[in-house]
Write a protein that holds these residues in place. Structure first.
Motif, PDB file in Angstrom:
ATOM      1  N   MET A 281       0.838  -1.213   0.000  1.00 38.28           N
ATOM      2  CA  MET A 281       0.000   0.000   0.000  1.00 38.28           C
ATOM      3  C   MET A 281       0.865   1.251   0.000  1.00 38.28           C
ATOM      4  O   MET A 281       0.505   2.257  -0.595  1.00 38.28           O
ATOM      5  CB  MET A 281      -0.961  -0.012   1.189  1.00 38.28           C
ATOM      6  CG  MET A 281      -2.019  -1.095   1.094  1.00 38.28           C
ATOM      7  SD  MET A 281      -3.410  -0.887   2.265  1.00 38.28           S
ATOM      8  CE  MET A 281      -2.631  -1.183   3.851  1.00 38.28           C
ATOM      9  N   ILE A 283       3.506   1.821  -1.539  1.00 36.26           N
ATOM     10  CA  ILE A 283       3.946   2.234  -2.881  1.00 36.26           C
ATOM     11  C   ILE A 283       2.763   2.260  -3.842  1.00 36.26           C
ATOM     12  O   ILE A 283       2.936   2.246  -5.055  1.00 36.26           O
ATOM     13  CB  ILE A 283       5.119   1.380  -3.413  1.00 36.26           C
ATOM     14  CG1 ILE A 283       4.719  -0.084  -3.554  1.00 36.26           C
ATOM     15  CG2 ILE A 283       6.327   1.506  -2.481  1.00 36.26           C
ATOM     16  CD1 ILE A 283       5.736  -0.874  -4.368  1.00 36.26           C
ATOM     17  N   GLY A 284       1.552   2.324  -3.301  1.00 40.00           N
ATOM     18  CA  GLY A 284       0.413   2.625  -4.150  1.00 40.00           C
ATOM     19  C   GLY A 284      -0.567   1.510  -4.427  1.00 40.00           C
ATOM     20  O   GLY A 284      -1.577   1.728  -5.096  1.00 40.00           O
ATOM     21  N   THR A 286      -3.618  -1.095  -4.301  1.00 40.41           N
ATOM     22  CA  THR A 286      -5.015  -0.830  -3.958  1.00 40.41           C
ATOM     23  C   THR A 286      -5.544  -1.867  -2.982  1.00 40.41           C
ATOM     24  O   THR A 286      -5.644  -3.042  -3.326  1.00 40.41           O
ATOM     25  CB  THR A 286      -5.893  -0.903  -5.219  1.00 40.41           C
ATOM     26  OG1 THR A 286      -5.260  -0.180  -6.264  1.00 40.41           O
ATOM     27  CG2 THR A 286      -7.276  -0.356  -4.947  1.00 40.41           C
ATOM     28  N   ALA A 464      -3.657   2.347  -6.761  1.00 38.37           N
ATOM     29  CA  ALA A 464      -4.954   2.851  -6.284  1.00 38.37           C
ATOM     30  C   ALA A 464      -5.372   4.139  -6.979  1.00 38.37           C
ATOM     31  O   ALA A 464      -6.558   4.428  -7.117  1.00 38.37           O
ATOM     32  CB  ALA A 464      -4.903   3.079  -4.774  1.00 38.37           C
ATOM     33  N   ALA A 465      -4.405   4.910  -7.439  1.00 35.28           N
ATOM     34  CA  ALA A 465      -4.730   6.217  -8.011  1.00 35.28           C
ATOM     35  C   ALA A 465      -5.351   6.097  -9.396  1.00 35.28           C
ATOM     36  O   ALA A 465      -6.193   6.908  -9.777  1.00 35.28           O
ATOM     37  CB  ALA A 465      -3.479   7.089  -8.076  1.00 35.28           C
ATOM     38  N   ASP A 466      -4.946   5.096 -10.169  1.00 30.80           N
ATOM     39  CA  ASP A 466      -5.417   5.029 -11.558  1.00 30.80           C
ATOM     40  C   ASP A 466      -5.658   3.613 -12.066  1.00 30.80           C
ATOM     41  O   ASP A 466      -5.962   3.428 -13.247  1.00 30.80           O
ATOM     42  CB  ASP A 466      -4.427   5.753 -12.482  1.00 30.80           C
ATOM     43  CG  ASP A 466      -3.014   5.192 -12.347  1.00 30.80           C
ATOM     44  OD1 ASP A 466      -2.847   4.119 -11.729  1.00 30.80           O
ATOM     45  OD2 ASP A 466      -2.074   5.838 -12.849  1.00 30.80           O
ATOM     46  N   SER A 467      -5.517   2.632 -11.194  1.00 30.21           N
ATOM     47  CA  SER A 467      -5.700   1.222 -11.579  1.00 30.21           C
ATOM     48  C   SER A 467      -4.724   0.756 -12.652  1.00 30.21           C
ATOM     49  O   SER A 467      -4.976  -0.239 -13.331  1.00 30.21           O
ATOM     50  CB  SER A 467      -7.143   0.952 -12.029  1.00 30.21           C
ATOM     51  OG  SER A 467      -8.039   1.159 -10.964  1.00 30.21           O
TER      52      SER A 467
END
Lengths: 524, 524
Positions: A281, A283-284, A286, A464-467
């Motif tokens: 999580m 490092i991003g 989801t 998580a920001a842009d899939s």
């Protein structure tokens, strides 16, 4: 002043330098003494650089390592515990396969589509449908894969709860170790390196955000978080997270579901904790459905952890026996319902103060003949044998008349091969007419987390920001969400781990390798 | 070579420099052109430095800003949309208060303990109990707080679904704007600055990982993610996240619950998206129960968004009328059950192909006399008026006989003030004996996310790795998890936002301010 900083910055950036992304990230100012784990790691020197690093040595990790090695990559598997295998090595070694040769031999009609429907129903529609399709379409190939690597199965198919048909195969050892051991042997022969007591601390990313290695504690002694030596390992092609779930991480699981507190035991090994999820999580990655946590409905309050009773109930008590409330002598659930339904049914068996009335599950010795763990369960006094139903009732303080009535009704359904009042499939069940009987007590334990990180159909970990995929990072198995949704069916985790572990290993192995100056400082 | 790098690093670290933690973090190597958003921001110069920055301008954000300002802090509220208020300004302005003077006046016995029990029951025990206790113990103080800032309430108490007693107060405007406007006016008078079209991009942290500011897009035009100008604002005492939920973020909500896909409408404003949650997770915040997403059970398939029907049903249709299936004419739920129970009941009204059979909810004009939105609903043809029950049945193609039977049974319960077959509290309900009737159609819409980041009892955002506070970061309202668990009761969100918004603002205001060299570069 600004100019000076920029000049310094430019000079700085010409060096091959990465930041180890542990702890609170991305802080670069203030007194140097405060930098700690967040520090700029000047020209990380790797202890060794591999093509692929796999974190975790259970079913998914071994499948991933094998696929990467078979593709010609150098592979390191790291495992924080002293022995390999994790939960995979201590479970029942049961794997759901849709349309196996054994099913065909036994005349059982099955298909990936039917398995899909079963899992979607149990998952309350919360499954990722695309991911589920990939899973069910590849169970037979995963089964073949295990055969090729030396796994041996019992010569019959079992009917686990929530499945429309018998489709579960089980290793001859009745243990997941019957899969992890041969897979590990095979991987070792292919040159895969295994490092136990090696715990992931954080990821190393390059300028593009690509994961290019891991920072670890080598020589780690669970659960001493300061033990071991900090080292870095490079991963030219990718890092594959097969780091499992967090059923034994009391702090983390209680945050997600406050009801799963200190009072709930877990079937998992002690190392089933959340730190790898947390690092992903950071490092991003989801997080998806982290509060969907499954209780195993077949475990015993009379022994710790997974124990012997779980296997007894799965193989014998539930398919060939009945489960009753000890105070009323009455059944209260379909013993072959999906896990969520059984879990809810059992947890409702409480007295007026909310204290558990541990249900009794029993069958005959005939019904228990395939339960290898029974001898141990009897030995450790967590299962009991009785010549007659009266003796059983007396032992548990259960009223005999309603119990006898339940048994008679059930036997009648078994005799006519249908029409059980709890809607259980009794077409292959054993009659409870004649003893000796064997009985256990039942109470659920935290067993499996359906949630985890979101992955693509190539097992890439998604941002998580842009899939979009986080470059260089892959995941499979319990560490991921998607396949099981609201409730996992028994023996589908092994299938999930094998299918997506193979996909993750193959995806990492076929990625474009890192070609920038990230590894210029070389190995130590 | 290593020496050179270290020398460069030392020189570098003497400068006051922070890293803007947006995008994929912590990467500092490779060609400078690749650095992009992850770049080292040399000596961040702040457009302006405040004491406290509040992200979001709904109930929680305004309560936080007011408390911080009242404590003597300089406060900036940023709001990404062109107008302030978010979902708070478009909801019904209904707030649950346990033990209000109005309840006492009406002879209603209530207590924080009773509200606690109601919310815990609705939340299926998934609530954070400590957090819930703080909430229920402070609703009266929050109510007083709104009065002090000029909010006006209707002179009667309403009975919302799932509450044991009538305890809901409502603004005279029947809108949350009746709270957000006076609170914003009051805050402005106290010197709080508001910047609309100002979107959080990421946080700025110092060497200790403390949040010391925000990177924003100033002049942002939703939903153009490249619009606006990048700026930094400093926050000496703390940043308070009152950034709401993600009910209108299709990508994010569908990942958490695949059933809430394109076919489901939402009551929320278009800006109810997940990017602030994502940014909080990137610096370590703990995601909790993100898949627990509530549908509003009172909305209409005949209009978009929250619409007029939602208020009609809440105030009139549900407490003073009944809801029936249009094909059978039969009731199927307690119209005052908690939201989850009603949601499940309504969603089960489908034909054999799974297509919705939109339930009809109706009452008499007498029963609807307090529903200010009815006139609009009738005007826009999303509610209809009928002189007789026969006409109502004909309009919807509903069989008259069973409908009449339901109405008669219900009226009998109303007459005897109890014994409704759906267990609804009808002690204050209006009889449906005589028309004219007003009716609407009902279908749930995505309304509220119970999940969010985990906070401490001081509204500090907690780190996923160790559950310790992330220094400088606070949160309140829908952005947080804990108060509501598995299902939120109506009018408890406003209470939650006000209570924890105040706590978050006070916590930030009383933190130790940043005293290191983080702000040395000064304001632009």
């Amino acid at each position: 002043m600004k100019k000076t900083v920029n000049a310094s910055r430019r000079a700085f950036l010409t060096k091959s330098t990465v930041l180890a992304t542990g702890g609170a990230l991305a802080a670069l100012t203030g007194p140097a003494r405060a930098l700690g784990d967040r520090a700029l790691a000047p020209a990380v020197r790797y202890h060794k650089i591999y093509d692929v690093i796999v974190v975790g040595s259970g079913f998914a990790g071994l499948a991933a390592a094998l696929e990467a090695a078979l593709a010609g990559r150098s592979v390191l598997v790291i495992e924080k515990m002293p022995v390999c295998g994790g939960n995979s090595a201590i479970n029942g070694g049961a794997v759901a396969v849709a349309g196996s040769p054994l099913q065909q031999k036994e005349g059982i009609t099955d298909s990936p589509e039917l398995m899909y429907q079963d899992m979607l129903k149990a998952g309350r529609g919360l499954n990722d449908k695309e991911q589920l399709k990939i899973l069910v379409n590849n169970t037979n190939a995963a089964y073949e894969f295990t055969l090729q690597h030396g796994v041996e199965y019992k010569p019959f198919v079992q009917h686990f709860g929530g499945h429309s048909v018998p489709r579960t195969l089980q290793t001859v050892q009745s243990s997941g170790a019957g899969i992890t051991r041969p897979l590990k042997d095979s991987a070792t022969k292919l040159g895969v390196m295994f490092r136990t007591r090696c715990k992931l601390e954080s990821f190393v990313q390059n300028a593009d955000g690509r994961v290019i290695g891991v920072k670890v504690r080598d020589g780690y002694r669970f659960p001493d978080e300061q033990s071991g030596q900090i080292r870095h390992y490079g991963a030219r092609y990718g890092v594959v997270m097969c780091s499992g779930g967090f059923s034994n991480d009391l702090r983390f699981r209680k945050m997600q579901n406050p009801k799963l507190d200190e009072r709930m035991d877990s079937t998992n090994h002690p190392g089933a904790t959340a730190e790898c999820l947390v690092q992903m999580m950071r490092i991003g990655a989801t997080p998806v459905q982290l509060d969907l946590i499954q209780l195993g409905p077949w475990s015993s309050p009379d022994e710790k952890g997974f124990g012997y009773v779980s296997q007894f109930n799965t193989i014998a008590g539930f398919p060939h026996g009945i489960m009753v409330n000890p105070r009323t002598g009455r059944r209260f659930t379909n013993e072959l319902a999906d896990r969520k339904e059984r879990e809810d049914g059992i947890l409702a068996q409480v007295d007026e103060q909310g204290n558990p009335e541990y249900p009794i599950c029993f069958t005959t010795l005939e019904g228990a003949k395939q339960a290898q763990s029974l001898v141990h369960a009897l030995h450790y006094d967590v299962a009991w044998q009785f010549d007659t139903l009266e003796q059983l009732a007396t032992h548990f303080g259960t009223p005999y008349a309603p119990l006898k009535e339940e048994v008679d009704e059930y036997n009648a359904a078994v005799a006519r091969k249908g029409g059980d009042k709890m809607k259980k499939d009794v077409s292959r069940a054993v009659s409870l007419e004649r003893g000796p009987y064997v009985a256990v007590r039942v109470w659920p334990k935290v067993h499996y987390v359906m949630g985890g990180v979101q992955i693509s159909m190539k097992a890439e970990v998604l941002n998580a920001a842009d899939s979009k995929p986080i470059p260089g990072l892959y995941a499979a198995g319990e560490a991921t969400a998607g396949s099981h949704g609201g409730s996992r069916l028994g023996s589908c985790a092994v299938a999930d781990c094998l299918v997506f572990g193979r996909i993750a290993g193959a995806s990492a192995a076929t990625a474009a390798p890192v070609t920038d100056n990230s590894y210029n400082a070389g190995e130590i």
